[in-house]
Design a protein around this motif. Sequence first.
Motif, PDB file in Angstrom:
ATOM      1  N   LEU A   1       0.842  -1.201   0.000  1.00 38.67           N
ATOM      2  CA  LEU A   1       0.000   0.000   0.000  1.00 38.67           C
ATOM      3  C   LEU A   1       0.879   1.253   0.000  1.00 38.67           C
ATOM      4  CD1 LEU A   1      -2.867   1.188   0.268  1.00 38.67           C
ATOM      5  CD2 LEU A   1      -2.586   1.073   2.740  1.00 38.67           C
ATOM      6  N   LEU A   2       1.919   1.219   0.837  1.00 39.22           N
ATOM      7  CA  LEU A   2       2.843   2.370   0.872  1.00 39.22           C
ATOM      8  C   LEU A   2       3.524   2.555  -0.481  1.00 39.22           C
ATOM      9  CD1 LEU A   2       4.572   1.978   4.377  1.00 39.22           C
ATOM     10  CD2 LEU A   2       2.636   3.423   3.743  1.00 39.22           C
ATOM     11  N   GLU A   3       3.867   1.430  -1.127  1.00 35.11           N
ATOM     12  CA  GLU A   3       4.488   1.515  -2.459  1.00 35.11           C
ATOM     13  C   GLU A   3       3.526   2.196  -3.442  1.00 35.11           C
ATOM     14  OE1 GLU A   3       6.122  -2.078  -4.204  1.00 35.11           O
ATOM     15  OE2 GLU A   3       6.855  -2.736  -2.256  1.00 35.11           O
ATOM     16  N   ALA A   4       2.253   1.797  -3.381  1.00 29.75           N
ATOM     17  CA  ALA A   4       1.257   2.368  -4.299  1.00 29.75           C
ATOM     18  C   ALA A   4       1.107   3.868  -4.065  1.00 29.75           C
ATOM     19  CB  ALA A   4      -0.083   1.665  -4.115  1.00 29.75           C
ATOM     20  N   LEU A   5       1.283   4.281  -2.806  1.00 26.01           N
ATOM     21  CA  LEU A   5       1.161   5.710  -2.466  1.00 26.01           C
ATOM     22  C   LEU A   5       2.492   6.448  -2.633  1.00 26.01           C
ATOM     23  CD1 LEU A   5      -0.996   5.281   0.774  1.00 26.01           C
ATOM     24  CD2 LEU A   5      -1.768   6.098  -1.460  1.00 26.01           C
ATOM     25  N   LYS A   6       3.479   5.717  -3.174  1.00 28.50           N
ATOM     26  CA  LYS A   6       4.829   6.278  -3.390  1.00 28.50           C
ATOM     27  C   LYS A   6       5.485   6.682  -2.067  1.00 28.50           C
ATOM     28  CE  LYS A   6       4.420   6.836  -8.119  1.00 28.50           C
ATOM     29  NZ  LYS A   6       4.162   5.468  -8.507  1.00 28.50           N
ATOM     30  N   LEU A   7       5.129   5.981  -1.022  1.00 32.44           N
ATOM     31  CA  LEU A   7       5.729   6.254   0.286  1.00 32.44           C
ATOM     32  C   LEU A   7       6.767   5.196   0.651  1.00 32.44           C
ATOM     33  CD1 LEU A   7       2.501   7.301   2.202  1.00 32.44           C
ATOM     34  CD2 LEU A   7       4.353   8.791   1.417  1.00 32.44           C
ATOM     35  N   ALA A   8       6.976   4.247  -0.258  1.00 37.24           N
ATOM     36  CA  ALA A   8       8.015   3.236  -0.054  1.00 37.24           C
ATOM     37  C   ALA A   8       8.619   2.917  -1.411  1.00 37.24           C
ATOM     38  CB  ALA A   8       7.424   1.976   0.580  1.00 37.24           C
ATOM     39  N   GLN A   9       9.852   2.472  -1.388  1.00 38.29           N
ATOM     40  CA  GLN A   9      10.551   2.143  -2.629  1.00 38.29           C
ATOM     41  C   GLN A   9       9.896   0.926  -3.297  1.00 38.29           C
ATOM     42  OE1 GLN A   9      13.331   3.659  -3.994  1.00 38.29           O
ATOM     43  NE2 GLN A   9      13.073   5.215  -2.420  1.00 38.29           N
ATOM     44  N   PRO A  10       9.922   0.860  -4.631  1.00 35.66           N
ATOM     45  CA  PRO A  10       9.439  -0.350  -5.304  1.00 35.66           C
ATOM     46  C   PRO A  10      10.187  -1.577  -4.771  1.00 35.66           C
ATOM     47  CG  PRO A  10       9.944   1.360  -6.905  1.00 35.66           C
ATOM     48  CD  PRO A  10      10.409   1.875  -5.582  1.00 35.66           C
ATOM     49  N   GLU A  11       9.476  -2.658  -4.603  1.00 37.31           N
ATOM     50  CA  GLU A  11      10.018  -3.942  -4.122  1.00 37.31           C
ATOM     51  C   GLU A  11      10.362  -3.936  -2.637  1.00 37.31           C
ATOM     52  OE1 GLU A  11      13.249  -4.963  -6.796  1.00 37.31           O
ATOM     53  OE2 GLU A  11      11.831  -5.613  -8.337  1.00 37.31           O
ATOM     54  N   ALA A  12      10.017  -2.837  -1.936  1.00 36.78           N
ATOM     55  CA  ALA A  12      10.283  -2.820  -0.487  1.00 36.78           C
ATOM     56  C   ALA A  12       9.499  -3.932   0.212  1.00 36.78           C
ATOM     57  CB  ALA A  12       9.898  -1.456   0.100  1.00 36.78           C
ATOM     58  N   ALA A  13       8.289  -4.212  -0.268  1.00 41.57           N
ATOM     59  CA  ALA A  13       7.458  -5.249   0.363  1.00 41.57           C
ATOM     60  C   ALA A  13       8.100  -6.619   0.194  1.00 41.57           C
ATOM     61  CB  ALA A  13       6.063  -5.234  -0.246  1.00 41.57           C
ATOM     62  N   GLU A  14       8.568  -6.898  -1.024  1.00 42.82           N
ATOM     63  CA  GLU A  14       9.192  -8.197  -1.282  1.00 42.82           C
ATOM     64  C   GLU A  14      10.494  -8.342  -0.488  1.00 42.82           C
ATOM     65  OE1 GLU A  14       7.930  -6.237  -3.603  1.00 42.82           O
ATOM     66  OE2 GLU A  14       6.524  -7.453  -4.778  1.00 42.82           O
TER      67      GLU A  14
END
Length: 179
Positions: free
Chosen positions: A23-36
Amino acid sequence: MNEPLLPRLFCLGVRGRFLFIKLLEALKLAQPEAAELSVIASVNRKTLGLKRRFSPDRVLLLLPHCLQFHECPRRITFDIKNCVRCGGCVVGALSGLACEMGVEARVTTGGTLARRLLREKTPGLVVAVACPRDLGQGLLDALPLPALGVINARPNGDCFDTTVSTEKVRGLFDLVLQR
Ligand code: SF4
């Protein structure tokens, strides 16, 4: 002794954190692939934290097809033993390492085949090499199976002639295989 599974609460926590970071990635509040990356770090830490050693015949090494040199004609997805270890890519060294360790190695073309192999082989531990995206999703799919993920290097771009440190894979085997 029964083989361990990762605790249910831990698995729920990993899944929940994955969704939250997505969700944070989608909101541009986390780097891409941070979840993985978070999944890979958590599962690796937890699996090593078990401090268990596994019989090599209960360990499955999963490798992505993109490690194979793109012009190699050998059908290694059918059987990695079709690799003649010519030195053209890292698959030969990994195949040799798996033989040396007594571990089965399989080359997968994607998540569907990887999931099928896990269903069929029912390993006690999976050691998987892949890019962060596939590895994070793959380790999530494998829960609650203990797993260790190694991120490949992509000097030629995604999904093309990738490579991985065999020493890193050997180091993990040294930590978790029964001798
Ligand atoms: S090491 Fe194996 S997979 Fe890689 S190029 Fe040589 S035969 Fe092909």
